[in-house]
Scaffold this active site. Structure first.
Site, short mmCIF file in Angstrom:
data_model
loop_
_atom_site.label_atom_id
_atom_site.label_comp_id
_atom_site.label_asym_id
_atom_site.label_seq_id
_atom_site.Cartn_x
_atom_site.Cartn_y
_atom_site.Cartn_z
N ASP A 12 1.02 -1.01 -0.11
CA ASP A 12 -0.12 -0.02 -0.25
C ASP A 12 0.64 1.21 0.05
O ASP A 12 0.90 2.05 0.39
CB ASP A 12 -0.95 -0.03 0.96
CG ASP A 12 -1.51 -1.02 1.47
OD1 ASP A 12 -2.45 -1.66 0.27
OD2 ASP A 12 -2.36 -1.99 2.13
N LYS A 15 2.01 2.12 -5.06
CA LYS A 15 2.31 1.17 -6.21
C LYS A 15 1.13 1.49 -7.39
O LYS A 15 2.20 2.68 -8.68
CB LYS A 15 2.79 -0.16 -6.01
CG LYS A 15 3.39 -0.15 -5.34
CD LYS A 15 3.63 -1.95 -5.24
CE LYS A 15 2.31 -2.40 -4.47
NZ LYS A 15 2.07 -2.80 -2.96
N GLY A 39 -4.29 -4.21 -4.10
CA GLY A 39 -5.79 -3.50 -3.71
C GLY A 39 -4.59 -2.16 -4.18
O GLY A 39 -3.83 -1.47 -3.48
N HIS A 40 -4.34 -1.95 -5.42
CA HIS A 40 -3.51 -0.85 -5.99
C HIS A 40 -4.68 0.52 -6.00
O HIS A 40 -5.87 0.28 -7.60
CB HIS A 40 -2.73 -1.91 -7.24
CG HIS A 40 -2.16 -2.25 -7.03
ND1 HIS A 40 -1.25 -3.48 -8.04
CD2 HIS A 40 -1.99 -2.86 -5.64
CE1 HIS A 40 -0.36 -3.56 -7.23
NE2 HIS A 40 -0.91 -3.51 -5.89
N GLN A 223 2.19 -6.18 -3.10
CA GLN A 223 2.03 -6.73 -1.30
C GLN A 223 3.67 -5.42 -1.68
O GLN A 223 3.47 -4.38 -2.41
CB GLN A 223 2.32 -7.35 -1.31
CG GLN A 223 1.17 -8.53 -1.37
CD GLN A 223 0.60 -8.94 -2.28
OE1 GLN A 223 0.68 -9.86 -3.23
NE2 GLN A 223 -0.41 -8.76 -2.23
#
Ligand code: GDP
Ligand code: IMO
Ligand code: MG
Length: 423
Positions: A12, A15, A39-40, A223
């Site tokens: 988080d 990225k 989750g991006h 990650q």
């Protein structure tokens, strides 16, 4: 040169935003590990997109995106993501999105096993519950089902039968859970295969051919370094190699074809889920930064734990990822603070530790030794040139640069695409 964007902390870091910016300059963006635990977030104009499996570069219509063999794919989640993007007007075709034949598939029993295993552990990991660990376990245990198997009913049948033969016993006898129905899963997953068929190919060949034709590639990490199965705060990690080492095995692109590594850090630190976090804030400060930085998980919505920048971890991250440049994200979140701290070493059982340690007890009980920096107490959100940053913000950045000994090339000062300083 081909480049990697790698999460340098516990995920988080921002990225998604960085990849969205950097993907403009490349032809192909590739996810190399992880699954829909990621989750991006990308914000373009007033639209927010959260990607779980598809590389964020899919927002750029001219670019190709690849989900490579190192990723574990939940077909239901992927199809949902594809449908969601199509609904928002983005054309997703087999030309623009490629899925590896040999990526492993998340099965319904993986998701449930993830949750059942967590429920039995006394030291919970706080997984995302997406079946990631069990799917990678089956891959390594040579029980896994791969994307290409979804296209061959005979192979899928045989593998699924073997899996349920063993797993149904475990579900019922160990966990007191239900039996899985063979035909139901078979039917569902053959259908997934049919729907995914246009996207499936040998992505290792595709990527190497593209490199031969001078196409430029960006490898998108999911990650972060301290969630890496080998180098992270084990066992409080995810089940894949999030570090740059995962790029080669996760894509089939050899190390000789990778040139640059951008390590993405937050200007502070966060972690979601359980596990050691030496520089974690007290309750009040945790709440303060969580609310300023909107620190809630992009996948599970859980509140993220927040803390000061940890240069002990960061130095290790820079080394094992081979970072050639750094990105410091979310600098604006620190805008109003009076004072900012950086951990430069740890104190544990009367001794000073300058380097990261794999000793879980040390990580859990070490007291960080902090150095203080003055806060700049003004907004950085509108700043686009490095020299226009407040002097004290530059001092903070330059101190981080000195501690990590790698140039900081990107400084992010807001969640939007243009809120970035490139040095
Ligand atoms: P990822 O998993 O590394 O892609 O990061 P996430 O998307 O899970 O979390 C990063 C969050 O920070 C997202 O909500 C982004 O929109 C937001 N973000 C990214 N860069 C910045 C920044 O420079 N400032 C602020 N305030 N928010 C940012
Ligand atoms: P992105 O790509 C932050 C964490 C979970 C848990 C641990 C193991 O958005 O940075 P898993 O479901 O992978 O078995 O959970 O890893 N975790 C993440 N934390 N960002 C992520 O992805 C994460 N993916 C997994 O919270 O602690
Ligand atoms: Mg995320």
């Amino acid at each position: 040169m081909n480049l990697v964007v790698v999460g340098a902390q516990w995920g988080d870091e921002g990225k998604g935003k960085l990849i969205d910016i950097l993907s403009e300059g490349v032809d192909i963006t590739v996810r190399y590990q992880g699954g829909n635990n990621a989750g991006h977030t990308v914000i373009v104009g007033n639209k927010e997109y959260i990607f779980h499996l598809i590389p964020s570069a899919i927002l750029r219509p001219q670019k190709t995106c690849v989900i490579a063999n190192g990723v574990v794919i939940d077909p239901m989640a992927l199809l949902e993501e594809i449908d969601g993007l199509k609904k928002r007007g983005l054309p997703i075709t087999g030309k623009r999105l490629k899925i590896s034949t040999n990526a492993h598939v998340v099965m319904p029993y993986h998701r449930v096993m993830d949750q059942l295993r967590e429920s039995k552990r006394s030291h919970k990991i706080g997984t995302t519950g997406r079946g990631i660990g069990p799917c990678y376990s089956d891959k390594v245990g040579r029980m896994g089902i791969r994307v290409i198997d979804l296209l061959n009913p005979a192979v899928l049948k045989a593998k699924l039968a073997d899996n349920l033969n063993e797993k149904n016993d475990i579900f019922v006898k160990v966990y007191g859970f239900k039996n899985y129905d063979f035909s139901e899963i078979l039917k569902e997953y053959l259908k997934f295969g049919e729907r995914l068929k246009p996207y499936i190919c040998d992505t290792a060949l595709f990527l190497n051919e593209a490199i031969k034709n001078n196409k430029k590639i960006l490898f998108e990490g999911a990650q972060g370094t301290f969630l890496d199965i080998d180098f992270g705060t084990y066992p409080y990690v995810t089940s894949s190699n999030a570090t740059t080492g995962g790029v080669c095995s996760g894509t089939g692109v050899p190390p000789t074809k990778i040139g640059q590594v951008v390590a993405a850090f937050k200007a502070y630190t966060t972690r979601v889920g359980e596990g050691p976090f030496p520089t974690e804030f007290n309750k009040a400060m945790n709440e303060c930064i969580r609310s300023k930085g909107h620190e809630f998980g992009a996948t599970t919505g859980r509140p993220r734990r927040c803390g000061w920048f940890d240069a002990v971890l960061a130095r290790y991250s820079v080394i094992i990822n081979g970072a050639t440049s750094l990105a410091i994200m979310k600098l604006d979140v620190l805008d109003e603070l009076e004072e900012i701290e950086i951990a430069t070493s740890y104190k544990y059982k009367g001794k000073i530790y300058k380097d990261y340690s794999h000793d879980l007890d040390l990580l859990q009980h070490a007291k960080p030794v902090y150095e203080k920096c003055a806060g700049w107490k003004s907004s950085t959100r509108g700043v686009r040139r490095y020299k226009d940053l407040p002097v004290k913000a530059r001092a903070y950045i330059e101190r981080l640069e000195e501690l990590l000994n790698v140039p900081i090339k990107y400084i992010s000062v807001g969640s939007k695409r243009d809120e970035i300083i490139i040095r």
